[in-house]
Motif scaffolding. Structure first.
Motif, short mmCIF file in Angstrom:
data_model
loop_
_atom_site.label_atom_id
_atom_site.label_comp_id
_atom_site.label_asym_id
_atom_site.label_seq_id
_atom_site.Cartn_x
_atom_site.Cartn_y
_atom_site.Cartn_z
N GLY A 196 -13.18 11.10 -0.36
CA GLY A 196 -13.14 9.56 0.84
C GLY A 196 -12.82 8.29 0.14
N ARG A 197 -13.02 7.61 -1.19
CA ARG A 197 -12.71 7.07 -2.11
C ARG A 197 -11.60 6.91 -1.93
N CYS A 221 -7.50 6.79 -9.60
CA CYS A 221 -8.74 7.33 -9.11
C CYS A 221 -9.66 8.21 -9.61
N GLN A 231 0.50 -1.68 0.25
CA GLN A 231 -0.49 -0.10 0.20
C GLN A 231 0.82 1.41 0.04
N HIS A 241 -9.06 7.96 0.37
CA HIS A 241 -8.77 7.60 1.64
C HIS A 241 -9.38 6.34 2.19
N ARG A 242 -10.46 5.76 1.82
CA ARG A 242 -10.31 4.42 2.27
C ARG A 242 -10.22 3.22 1.83
N ALA A 243 -9.17 3.81 -0.05
CA ALA A 243 -8.35 2.31 -0.21
C ALA A 243 -6.61 2.92 0.22
N HIS A 244 -6.33 3.90 0.65
CA HIS A 244 -4.91 3.71 0.34
C HIS A 244 -5.02 5.44 2.00
N PRO A 245 -5.30 4.74 3.12
CA PRO A 245 -5.30 5.31 4.52
C PRO A 245 -3.95 6.28 4.65
N ARG A 258 -14.19 12.47 -4.63
CA ARG A 258 -13.42 11.02 -4.16
C ARG A 258 -12.10 10.93 -3.23
#
Length: 301
Positions: free
Chosen positions: A114-115, A293, A91, A117-121, A112
């Protein structure tokens, strides 16, 4: 290079990047006084002044500018290497600095967040909204977003949108009061909402094209602005005709009937939006994830 010498150069680069001791000290986790002492030590060791300091500003001297030009890309590459080495389970991690047009921030980045951040915190997005076409290399940005026609040749560009057809729009009540223009000459008799170009301060001349005939028309009206939202608001309130750049806001109003198209046969096609980065830099895993993204068609605006 000794550890103290590396720290001095990193401190200098931080100040030069931000043109501020206070912001650089915050970034480095130092006190401003400790940072000033580090810079003095570097200048004493090199025997040359690197920074011009006043009570209001900090800028590089000629020698400082040359040094910063050489070392800034090296620190950027080091940051990328450390981020990649520190990636957990494949990651991406680290801070991703993006310089973007305001309309791209609203249309592509904001929906985008939220999406991503959830995928790449592990990735921190540092987004600077800038319509002035700043130099992303000088500003130490990982990438920029702007229209394709304004990207330097030594950049790698990734298309985000197709080319776009520009629009002239108006509120129905303005047309009811003043009538609708049908030719470029008619614009001289209408109130027009004008754009101030941030890169050079000029007022934008409306670009028109029909059957091979191209014109640039200087228009006048009650408002000049460099903010797309303000221009759209003025058009919705009936102040005049608008040459629309931010289609997301305009298309919503067109669909609702609060704005209507004007002189549709005279508008031009403009290059679409591109994300771009320096060709000499290897794109980080975080940047590639961000590109993926933005290009996700499920969220295309």
């Amino acid at each position: 290079m000794r550890g103290s010498e590396f720290a001095e150069l990193k401190a200098f680069a931080a100040v030069a990047d931000r043109s501020s001791f206070a912001r650089a000290a915050e970034h480095l986790g130092l006190s401003p006084s400790a940072l000033s002492q580090t810079i003095r030590q570097l200048e004493a060791r090199l025997g040359v002044r690197l920074l011009n300091r006043t009570t209001r500003s900090v800028s590089t001297t000629e020698a400082g500018a040359r040094l910063h030009q050489r070392i800034a890309p090296l620190f950027a590459d080091l940051d990328d290497a450390v981020a990649e080495a520190g990636a957990v389970a494949g990651q991406p991690v680290g801070t991703l600095r993006i310089n973007t047009l305001g309309m791209a921030a609203r249309q592509f980045i904001a929906p985008r967040l939220g999406r991503f951040h959830r995928a790449h915190p592990g990735v921190v997005l540092d987004i600077v909204v800038d319509d002035a076409l700043s130099d992303i290399v000088e500003g130490r940005f990982d990438a920029g977003i702007r229209a394709g026609g304004r990207i330097e040749k030594d950049m790698i560009a990734v298309r985000l949108t197709p080319d776009v057809r520009m629009k002239i729009v108006s509120a129905p009540d303005y047309l009811a009061r003043h009538g609708a223009p049908t030719t470029p000459a008619d614009l001289a008799h209408h109130a027009c909402i004008n754009w101030r170009l941030q890169q050079d301060g000029r007022v934008y001349r409306w670009e028109l094209h029909k059957r091979g005939k191209r014109l640039e028309v200087a228009t006048e009206g009650p408002l000049v602005t460099n903010d797309a939202s303000l221009g759209v608001a003025a058009a919705l309130q009936g102040l005049g005709l608008l040459y629309a750049f931010d289609h997301a806001q305009v298309d919503e109003a067109l669909a609702a009937g609060r704005l209507v198209p004007v002189m549709a046969d005279w508008t031009v096609t403009k290059p679409g939006l591109f994300l771009y980065y320096a060709s000499r830099r290897h794109p980080s895993a975080a940047l590639m994830a961000f590109v993926d993204c933005l290009r996700d068609r499920d969220l295309q605006v």
